[in-house]
Every structure is written in structure tokens, then in C-alpha cells.
Scaffold this motif. Sequence first.
Motif, PDB file in Angstrom:
ATOM      1  N   MET A   1     -19.661  11.238  -1.910  1.00 53.79           N
ATOM      2  CA  MET A   1     -20.660  10.914  -0.873  1.00 53.79           C
ATOM      3  C   MET A   1     -21.681   9.933  -1.450  1.00 53.79           C
ATOM      4  O   MET A   1     -22.163  10.096  -2.572  1.00 53.79           O
ATOM      5  CB  MET A   1     -21.375  12.180  -0.403  1.00 53.79           C
ATOM      6  CG  MET A   1     -22.371  11.944   0.718  1.00 53.79           C
ATOM      7  SD  MET A   1     -23.052  13.502   1.347  1.00 53.79           S
ATOM      8  CE  MET A   1     -24.132  12.871   2.615  1.00 53.79           C
ATOM      9  N   ALA A   2     -22.018   8.875  -0.689  1.00 54.63           N
ATOM     10  CA  ALA A   2     -22.946   7.843  -1.159  1.00 54.63           C
ATOM     11  C   ALA A   2     -24.349   8.421  -1.283  1.00 54.63           C
ATOM     12  O   ALA A   2     -24.794   9.233  -0.469  1.00 54.63           O
ATOM     13  CB  ALA A   2     -22.955   6.663  -0.209  1.00 54.63           C
ATOM     14  N   HIS A   3     -25.081   8.000  -2.320  1.00 57.88           N
ATOM     15  CA  HIS A   3     -26.451   8.486  -2.496  1.00 57.88           C
ATOM     16  C   HIS A   3     -27.374   7.790  -1.492  1.00 57.88           C
ATOM     17  O   HIS A   3     -27.057   6.722  -0.955  1.00 57.88           O
ATOM     18  CB  HIS A   3     -26.913   8.247  -3.938  1.00 57.88           C
ATOM     19  CG  HIS A   3     -26.902   6.820  -4.368  1.00 57.88           C
ATOM     20  ND1 HIS A   3     -27.844   5.913  -3.965  1.00 57.88           N
ATOM     21  CD2 HIS A   3     -26.032   6.137  -5.179  1.00 57.88           C
ATOM     22  CE1 HIS A   3     -27.597   4.732  -4.505  1.00 57.88           C
ATOM     23  NE2 HIS A   3     -26.490   4.853  -5.243  1.00 57.88           N
ATOM     24  N   PRO A   4     -28.556   8.369  -1.191  1.00 53.70           N
ATOM     25  CA  PRO A   4     -29.402   7.876  -0.099  1.00 53.70           C
ATOM     26  C   PRO A   4     -29.997   6.498  -0.327  1.00 53.70           C
ATOM     27  O   PRO A   4     -30.382   5.826   0.640  1.00 53.70           O
ATOM     28  CB  PRO A   4     -30.498   8.937   0.008  1.00 53.70           C
ATOM     29  CG  PRO A   4     -30.488   9.653  -1.303  1.00 53.70           C
ATOM     30  CD  PRO A   4     -29.075   9.619  -1.776  1.00 53.70           C
ATOM     31  N   TYR A   5     -30.110   6.030  -1.579  1.00 53.11           N
ATOM     32  CA  TYR A   5     -30.740   4.727  -1.820  1.00 53.11           C
ATOM     33  C   TYR A   5     -29.931   3.576  -1.233  1.00 53.11           C
ATOM     34  O   TYR A   5     -30.479   2.500  -0.952  1.00 53.11           O
ATOM     35  CB  TYR A   5     -30.956   4.513  -3.318  1.00 53.11           C
ATOM     36  CG  TYR A   5     -32.045   5.395  -3.891  1.00 53.11           C
ATOM     37  CD1 TYR A   5     -33.370   4.991  -3.878  1.00 53.11           C
ATOM     38  CD2 TYR A   5     -31.744   6.651  -4.409  1.00 53.11           C
ATOM     39  CE1 TYR A   5     -34.372   5.796  -4.381  1.00 53.11           C
ATOM     40  CE2 TYR A   5     -32.734   7.479  -4.912  1.00 53.11           C
ATOM     41  CZ  TYR A   5     -34.049   7.053  -4.886  1.00 53.11           C
ATOM     42  OH  TYR A   5     -35.046   7.862  -5.370  1.00 53.11           O
ATOM     43  N   ILE A   6     -28.639   3.785  -1.026  1.00 49.82           N
ATOM     44  CA  ILE A   6     -27.791   2.722  -0.484  1.00 49.82           C
ATOM     45  C   ILE A   6     -28.206   2.377   0.946  1.00 49.82           C
ATOM     46  O   ILE A   6     -28.064   1.234   1.385  1.00 49.82           O
ATOM     47  CB  ILE A   6     -26.305   3.152  -0.541  1.00 49.82           C
ATOM     48  CG1 ILE A   6     -25.849   3.218  -1.995  1.00 49.82           C
ATOM     49  CG2 ILE A   6     -25.418   2.198   0.252  1.00 49.82           C
ATOM     50  CD1 ILE A   6     -24.432   3.701  -2.167  1.00 49.82           C
ATOM     51  N   ARG A   7     -28.728   3.330   1.655  1.00 48.56           N
ATOM     52  CA  ARG A   7     -29.047   3.130   3.074  1.00 48.56           C
ATOM     53  C   ARG A   7     -30.527   2.798   3.324  1.00 48.56           C
ATOM     54  O   ARG A   7     -30.949   2.678   4.469  1.00 48.56           O
ATOM     55  CB  ARG A   7     -28.665   4.387   3.861  1.00 48.56           C
ATOM     56  CG  ARG A   7     -27.173   4.675   3.865  1.00 48.56           C
ATOM     57  CD  ARG A   7     -26.835   5.841   4.785  1.00 48.56           C
ATOM     58  NE  ARG A   7     -27.415   7.088   4.312  1.00 48.56           N
ATOM     59  CZ  ARG A   7     -26.807   7.899   3.446  1.00 48.56           C
ATOM     60  NH1 ARG A   7     -25.619   7.574   2.953  1.00 48.56           N
ATOM     61  NH2 ARG A   7     -27.385   9.027   3.064  1.00 48.56           N
TER      62      ARG A   7
END
Length: 356
Positions: A1-7
Motif C-alpha cells: 500500500m502506498a504511503h500517504p506522502y505520495i498523495r
Amino acid sequence: MAHPYIRLPARSFWRTAVAEPDPLDIADLWSPKFPIGQDDPVVTAGSCFARHIGPALLAEGMHWYDAELPPPGLTPAEREQRGYRRFSFRTGNIYTAAALRQWIAWALEEEKPPEEWWTSGKGLIDPYRPTVQPGGFTSPEEALAGRSVTLAAIRTALTRARVLVFTLGLTEAWWDTGHNTVLPMCPGTVGGTFDPARHVLRNHTVAEVTDDLRAALDMARSVNSRLRTLLTVSPVPLTATATGRHALVATIHSKSVLRSAAGQLADEHEDVDYFPSYEIVTGFPYRAMFYGPNLRTVTPDGVAFVMRHFFAGTAGRPSGDSPADTPVPSSHGGEEQWCDDAVLDYYGPGAVPPAR
């Protein structure tokens, strides 16, 4: 699962939000929690920097609610000298959260203000708004009647307002231990006589500021459940500190406490928001460009820049799309005229104290 900083958006990263843009193009500093409609009555109070907000709201076509209008026949200069049209009521500057709580408690008859006046060579001075009556009041009855008008104006303003904008200015305050009341100025400066056995300096903590603000807003909402609050912190530094610290260190301490308390309340309550006027002026990307030569007075360009961000937020548009020429009320001598604590500079080394 992608970490939140990417978004995260560009505003969340220092490089894209602060370092790369021109300082004047830094945008999206404020996302309002609640709308402020053009016809919503807005009540303003607080430190000297707060006096710019009401006239700027009027110039933008918004509804600044002034509950204590000047009597007819006064010239513009006389209205200014008597503290009319600075805030929504004629309290003078309210620098601390403790003083705001005190004024609201008096206005809503939760507490009773002392009927004690300072004497001067010209007349009687109200210790809790010592600069609003040039020459002083002629009698205790006149002083009490004048204060009663202001307390009634506070009640009216709180009852009718949709938004209260309060600007926090100081953590240092002088308390009258005889009455357990907070004073806006140290006795012996703009009036009164200093008594070290009675007048005590308190430097309020984050917890104390938060508690005072919470109590003040709870009382205000008891007469107006629809009231929302917008907190700000004044970017004007301390003129002087009685803590023994260096003035720069004391200023940063004081503003940090106020900013922390305001942020905490805004995080805790949906009907409390924080507007970053302090960050807009003092943030180091701006390199003190919005201060005058004394590094204390906020220039008209600085005030206009702050209000540009405010109106951009209320209109829901990017900061750069708001009017660049936001009107700023004339100060006739600069910010110092409106800061009661500016008189403290006269007591510094090499200065001549003003005659009283």
C-alpha cells in the motif's frame, strides 16, 4: 500500500510551497473551516493590529458590525482619539485572552467590574481602558456611565454576530491582586500608580491562555449558539518585557504560546478557526519586508498583504487572484498610535517619559 506522502498536494512540501515560489506568490496559506458570508455580521476585538480588520472588511463590502458608534459631532480625529471605530466596541486594545474573558464576563453579568478609577491631573481614568477618554472623565458617574455603554455594546455584538475575530497580542499582563482583575497596561505608565504589593506580573502559559479563551467563547456562545470564532495572533513584537528576558526572546516566547493556544482550540472545535496573520508577516521567507525601520510597525503593504490572503480564503479563490490593492485604513502616524504598550518605549534607556 502506498504511503500517504505520495498523495499530498504541493502546499504540503516546503520546497514547492515555500522555497521555490516568489515570497509574494506563496498561496493557500489558509483554508477556512467555515464560510464568512458577505452579509454575516463580523465582530472584531484584540490587540492593536486587529484594528485594521474592521475597516478592511467594510472596504471589501462585508459586514463589520460596530456595536458602539461614535456620538454625532465628533471629528474623525476626535473619534480616533476616543477609541471609536477601532473595534466593534470601545474597550480599547484587548491584548490577552484573560482580558477578553474578563470583558465578556462583565458584559454578561457573570462578574462585576470594580468601580475604582485612577486619578490624573486632568480627570479620572478607567483602569481597564485607560486611553479611550482624552483628558479623563470628569466624575465617577461619567466614568461608570461610559463603561456601562461599552458593556452593553459587547452584549449586543456577541448576541448579533455570526463571527468573532479575536487577535491575541500578549502573554504578559499586570494583575490587580486587590480585585483579582487583569489590567491592559502596567499602572504608572499611562495612568495610575504602581504598587508592587498589589500589582503583579503574570506571564500566561499555553494552558492558561487556552482556558481563558475557552471560558470566553463558552460564555459568548451561551447567548449566541450560532457564533463562530476566528483567532489570529498579532505579528507586532513586544515593545518591552518585564520578565527580565531579552526583548527578542520574550517576543518569540509570547507569540509561540499564543500560537499554540489558538491552534489547539482550532483543532478541538469545529466552530473555531485560526487565520495565519502572524505567519504571513513574520515568516522568514518574507525577510521582514513588511516591517517598518523599527522592526515592529507593520507597514500598510504588510497589512494589505495579510488581508489579501484573508479575502482570498473567504472567497474560496487562490491568494494571487484577490485584489492586490486591498484598502488599508489611514493610521495617521503608524501602528504605534494604536498600540497602548508603545508608550513603554519612552521608559527605555535614553528616552524621556511622556508627561501625564
